[in-house]
Design a protein around this motif. Structure first.
Motif, PDB file in Angstrom:
ATOM      1  N   LYS A 174      21.545 -10.128  71.280  1.00 17.62           N
ATOM      2  CA  LYS A 174      21.083  -9.865  69.910  1.00 17.62           C
ATOM      3  C   LYS A 174      22.276  -9.684  68.971  1.00 17.62           C
ATOM      4  CE  LYS A 174      18.077  -8.883  66.695  1.00 17.62           C
ATOM      5  NZ  LYS A 174      17.849  -9.994  65.792  1.00 17.62           N
ATOM      6  N   ALA A 175      23.256  -8.883  69.383  1.00 16.54           N
ATOM      7  CA  ALA A 175      24.433  -8.659  68.535  1.00 16.54           C
ATOM      8  C   ALA A 175      25.251  -9.942  68.368  1.00 16.54           C
ATOM      9  CB  ALA A 175      25.295  -7.542  69.121  1.00 16.54           C
ATOM     10  N   PHE A 176      25.380 -10.730  69.444  1.00 23.05           N
ATOM     11  CA  PHE A 176      26.110 -11.995  69.354  1.00 23.05           C
ATOM     12  C   PHE A 176      25.383 -12.950  68.405  1.00 23.05           C
ATOM     13  CE2 PHE A 176      27.716 -15.899  71.924  1.00 23.05           C
ATOM     14  CZ  PHE A 176      28.736 -16.119  71.019  1.00 23.05           C
ATOM     15  N   LYS A 177      24.060 -13.040  68.546  1.00 27.20           N
ATOM     16  CA  LYS A 177      23.268 -13.895  67.657  1.00 27.20           C
ATOM     17  C   LYS A 177      23.394 -13.422  66.204  1.00 27.20           C
ATOM     18  CE  LYS A 177      18.693 -15.790  66.969  1.00 27.20           C
ATOM     19  NZ  LYS A 177      17.296 -15.474  66.918  1.00 27.20           N
ATOM     20  N   ASP A 178      23.343 -12.109  65.990  1.00 28.35           N
ATOM     21  CA  ASP A 178      23.512 -11.558  64.641  1.00 28.35           C
ATOM     22  C   ASP A 178      24.852 -11.979  64.043  1.00 28.35           C
ATOM     23  OD1 ASP A 178      21.065 -10.222  64.809  1.00 28.35           O
ATOM     24  OD2 ASP A 178      21.980  -8.295  65.347  1.00 28.35           O
ATOM     25  N   THR A 179      25.895 -11.943  64.855  1.00 30.72           N
ATOM     26  CA  THR A 179      27.238 -12.315  64.404  1.00 30.72           C
ATOM     27  C   THR A 179      27.248 -13.753  63.898  1.00 30.72           C
ATOM     28  OG1 THR A 179      28.213 -10.788  66.011  1.00 30.72           O
ATOM     29  CG2 THR A 179      29.654 -12.498  65.122  1.00 30.72           C
ATOM     30  N   ILE A 180      26.735 -14.655  64.708  1.00 27.41           N
ATOM     31  CA  ILE A 180      26.713 -16.067  64.326  1.00 27.41           C
ATOM     32  C   ILE A 180      25.827 -16.269  63.097  1.00 27.41           C
ATOM     33  CG2 ILE A 180      26.129 -18.410  65.076  1.00 27.41           C
ATOM     34  CD1 ILE A 180      28.647 -17.069  66.443  1.00 27.41           C
ATOM     35  N   GLU A 181      24.657 -15.636  63.067  1.00 28.31           N
ATOM     36  CA  GLU A 181      23.738 -15.788  61.931  1.00 28.31           C
ATOM     37  C   GLU A 181      24.350 -15.320  60.623  1.00 28.31           C
ATOM     38  OE1 GLU A 181      20.113 -13.787  63.069  1.00 28.31           O
ATOM     39  OE2 GLU A 181      19.364 -15.567  64.130  1.00 28.31           O
ATOM     40  N   LEU A 182      25.065 -14.204  60.645  1.00 25.55           N
ATOM     41  CA  LEU A 182      25.691 -13.722  59.408  1.00 25.55           C
ATOM     42  C   LEU A 182      26.705 -14.727  58.875  1.00 25.55           C
ATOM     43  CD1 LEU A 182      26.006  -9.941  60.254  1.00 25.55           C
ATOM     44  CD2 LEU A 182      24.847 -10.889  58.233  1.00 25.55           C
ATOM     45  N   PHE A 183      27.502 -15.302  59.759  1.00 20.44           N
ATOM     46  CA  PHE A 183      28.456 -16.326  59.329  1.00 20.44           C
ATOM     47  C   PHE A 183      27.729 -17.575  58.815  1.00 20.44           C
ATOM     48  CE2 PHE A 183      31.661 -14.310  62.347  1.00 20.44           C
ATOM     49  CZ  PHE A 183      32.434 -13.767  61.333  1.00 20.44           C
ATOM     50  N   VAL A 184      26.740 -18.029  59.536  1.00 23.63           N
ATOM     51  CA  VAL A 184      26.003 -19.237  59.132  1.00 23.63           C
ATOM     52  C   VAL A 184      25.336 -19.023  57.776  1.00 23.63           C
ATOM     53  CG1 VAL A 184      24.059 -20.747  59.705  1.00 23.63           C
ATOM     54  CG2 VAL A 184      25.718 -20.112  61.475  1.00 23.63           C
ATOM     55  N   GLU A 185      24.711 -17.883  57.568  1.00 22.22           N
ATOM     56  CA  GLU A 185      24.081 -17.588  56.268  1.00 22.22           C
ATOM     57  C   GLU A 185      25.092 -17.682  55.137  1.00 22.22           C
ATOM     58  OE1 GLU A 185      22.281 -13.722  56.752  1.00 22.22           O
ATOM     59  OE2 GLU A 185      20.882 -14.484  58.270  1.00 22.22           O
ATOM     60  N   ARG A 186      26.304 -17.217  55.396  1.00 22.60           N
ATOM     61  CA  ARG A 186      27.336 -17.230  54.355  1.00 22.60           C
ATOM     62  C   ARG A 186      27.851 -18.645  54.075  1.00 22.60           C
ATOM     63  NH1 ARG A 186      30.397 -13.740  51.544  1.00 22.60           N
ATOM     64  NH2 ARG A 186      32.499 -14.396  50.973  1.00 22.60           N
ATOM     65  N   TYR A 187      27.961 -19.479  55.103  1.00 20.63           N
ATOM     66  CA  TYR A 187      28.662 -20.760  54.943  1.00 20.63           C
ATOM     67  C   TYR A 187      27.785 -22.002  54.928  1.00 20.63           C
ATOM     68  CZ  TYR A 187      32.568 -17.686  55.665  1.00 20.63           C
ATOM     69  OH  TYR A 187      33.455 -16.662  55.530  1.00 20.63           O
ATOM     70  N   LYS A 188      26.493 -21.870  55.148  1.00 18.06           N
ATOM     71  CA  LYS A 188      25.641 -23.059  55.284  1.00 18.06           C
ATOM     72  C   LYS A 188      25.581 -23.919  54.032  1.00 18.06           C
ATOM     73  CE  LYS A 188      21.430 -20.562  54.257  1.00 18.06           C
ATOM     74  NZ  LYS A 188      20.188 -20.046  54.750  1.00 18.06           N
ATOM     75  N   ASP A 189      25.748 -23.363  52.868  1.00 19.25           N
ATOM     76  CA  ASP A 189      25.663 -24.136  51.625  1.00 19.25           C
ATOM     77  C   ASP A 189      26.998 -24.198  50.882  1.00 19.25           C
ATOM     78  OD1 ASP A 189      22.896 -24.662  51.974  1.00 19.25           O
ATOM     79  OD2 ASP A 189      22.431 -22.646  51.236  1.00 19.25           O
TER      80      ASP A 189
ATOM     81  N   ILE B 225      35.214 -18.937  70.518  1.00 22.54           N
ATOM     82  CA  ILE B 225      33.893 -18.415  70.875  1.00 22.54           C
ATOM     83  C   ILE B 225      32.958 -18.477  69.668  1.00 22.54           C
ATOM     84  CG2 ILE B 225      32.622 -16.332  71.562  1.00 22.54           C
ATOM     85  CD1 ILE B 225      35.221 -15.543  73.139  1.00 22.54           C
ATOM     86  N   PHE B 226      33.462 -18.097  68.503  1.00 22.44           N
ATOM     87  CA  PHE B 226      32.621 -18.004  67.311  1.00 22.44           C
ATOM     88  C   PHE B 226      32.585 -19.298  66.501  1.00 22.44           C
ATOM     89  CE2 PHE B 226      34.122 -13.747  68.386  1.00 22.44           C
ATOM     90  CZ  PHE B 226      32.910 -13.110  68.550  1.00 22.44           C
ATOM     91  N   GLY B 227      33.669 -20.052  66.504  1.00 15.78           N
ATOM     92  CA  GLY B 227      33.748 -21.262  65.689  1.00 15.78           C
ATOM     93  C   GLY B 227      32.759 -22.361  66.018  1.00 15.78           C
ATOM     94  N   PRO B 228      32.637 -22.779  67.290  1.00 19.08           N
ATOM     95  CA  PRO B 228      31.727 -23.893  67.595  1.00 19.08           C
ATOM     96  C   PRO B 228      30.265 -23.660  67.213  1.00 19.08           C
ATOM     97  CG  PRO B 228      33.320 -23.662  69.347  1.00 19.08           C
ATOM     98  CD  PRO B 228      33.494 -22.464  68.440  1.00 19.08           C
ATOM     99  N   PRO B 229      29.651 -22.491  67.505  1.00 17.82           N
ATOM    100  CA  PRO B 229      28.258 -22.338  67.085  1.00 17.82           C
ATOM    101  C   PRO B 229      28.095 -22.326  65.563  1.00 17.82           C
ATOM    102  CG  PRO B 229      29.014 -20.342  68.212  1.00 17.82           C
ATOM    103  CD  PRO B 229      30.094 -21.363  68.332  1.00 17.82           C
ATOM    104  N   ILE B 230      29.097 -21.801  64.863  1.00 16.82           N
ATOM    105  CA  ILE B 230      29.047 -21.825  63.395  1.00 16.82           C
ATOM    106  C   ILE B 230      29.127 -23.274  62.920  1.00 16.82           C
ATOM    107  CG2 ILE B 230      30.242 -21.176  61.257  1.00 16.82           C
ATOM    108  CD1 ILE B 230      31.244 -18.648  62.867  1.00 16.82           C
ATOM    109  N   ALA B 231      30.079 -24.030  63.477  1.00 14.12           N
ATOM    110  CA  ALA B 231      30.251 -25.440  63.091  1.00 14.12           C
ATOM    111  C   ALA B 231      28.976 -26.235  63.333  1.00 14.12           C
ATOM    112  CB  ALA B 231      31.423 -26.055  63.862  1.00 14.12           C
ATOM    113  N   LEU B 232      28.372 -26.086  64.492  1.00 10.55           N
ATOM    114  CA  LEU B 232      27.134 -26.812  64.791  1.00 10.55           C
ATOM    115  C   LEU B 232      26.029 -26.456  63.805  1.00 10.55           C
ATOM    116  CD1 LEU B 232      27.021 -26.620  68.687  1.00 10.55           C
ATOM    117  CD2 LEU B 232      27.312 -28.673  67.285  1.00 10.55           C
ATOM    118  N   ALA B 233      25.896 -25.177  63.508  1.00 13.32           N
ATOM    119  CA  ALA B 233      24.808 -24.724  62.631  1.00 13.32           C
ATOM    120  C   ALA B 233      24.971 -25.193  61.193  1.00 13.32           C
ATOM    121  CB  ALA B 233      24.694 -23.206  62.683  1.00 13.32           C
ATOM    122  N   ILE B 234      26.208 -25.361  60.733  1.00 16.50           N
ATOM    123  CA  ILE B 234      26.401 -25.784  59.336  1.00 16.50           C
ATOM    124  C   ILE B 234      26.710 -27.272  59.218  1.00 16.50           C
ATOM    125  CG2 ILE B 234      27.100 -23.459  58.628  1.00 16.50           C
ATOM    126  CD1 ILE B 234      30.010 -24.501  58.404  1.00 16.50           C
TER     127      ILE B 234
END
Length: 190
Positions: free
Chosen positions: A45-60, A75-84
């Motif tokens: 849950k905490a790991f997912k929250d971490t990625i979600e907060l970054f994605v929310e900030r950078y998706k647009d 660890i954090f970069g690839p899931p953010i990159a995929l999501a955005i």
């Protein structure tokens, strides 16, 4: 210009992330208060929250490159990159990448180190987010910024899970925008 994820105290995800990070005293040597993110990774849950907060900030933000700093930025970069919808570019220590690389030297407390990136991994005019787990003195983030800017990439922002504010790493970034989820005060005396 620095921003924290929970400046108004209303997002319980930041508290969950903060409580999932273990602090280990005197590791790897005396007086170091090591911020251990492995416990964050063990908490889905905490790991997912971490990625979600970054994605929310950078998706647009029209970012097409997420540059992750070795090793925990991987660890954090690839899931953010995929999501955005961006590519992930590893920023590595010397002699870890095969093929041609571009190198940037940076200062450490005692000496220097280098960071490398593949030649051709990024293109002039691309927009990048630089990601790492922690900012302490700011040396590695500054090296990553310089490396990307040397080839004409616009660094939109730097993002870290943890900041150690007493070490003044954000001051090294100049006017480069910086975003952090958790600030950890060490209780150091200037």
């Amino acid at each position: 210009m620095a921003t924290t994820a929970d400046k108004d105290g209303n997002d319980d995800r930041v508290a969950r992330i903060s409580s999932a990070i273990r602090v280990i005293q005197d590791f790897p040597k005396p007086v170091i208060m090591f911020q251990d993110i492995t416990t964050l990774l063990l908490d889905p849950k905490a790991f997912k929250d971490t990625i979600e907060l970054f994605v929310e900030r950078y998706k647009d933000r029209d970012i097409n490159v997420v540059a992750g700093i070795e090793a925990r930025g991987f660890i954090f970069g690839p899931p953010i990159a995929l999501a955005i919808g961006a590519k992930f570019v590893p920023m590595r220590k010397p002699k870890k990448l095969p093929g041609k690389v571009i190198t940037q030297e940076y200062s450490l407390e005692y000496g220097t180190d280098k960071m490398e990136m593949h030649v051709g991994a990024v293109q002039e005019g691309e927009r990048a987010l630089v990601v790492d787990d922690l900012i302490a003195t700011g040396g590695t983030l500054c090296a990553a910024i310089r490396l990307l800017e040397r080839v004409g990439v616009h660094v939109v922002e730097c993002a870290c899970v943890i900041e150690l504010p007493e070490l003044k790493g954000r001051d090294q970034l100049g006017d480069k925008p910086f975003f952090v989820l958790v600030s950890c005060w060490l209780g150091l005396v200037d």
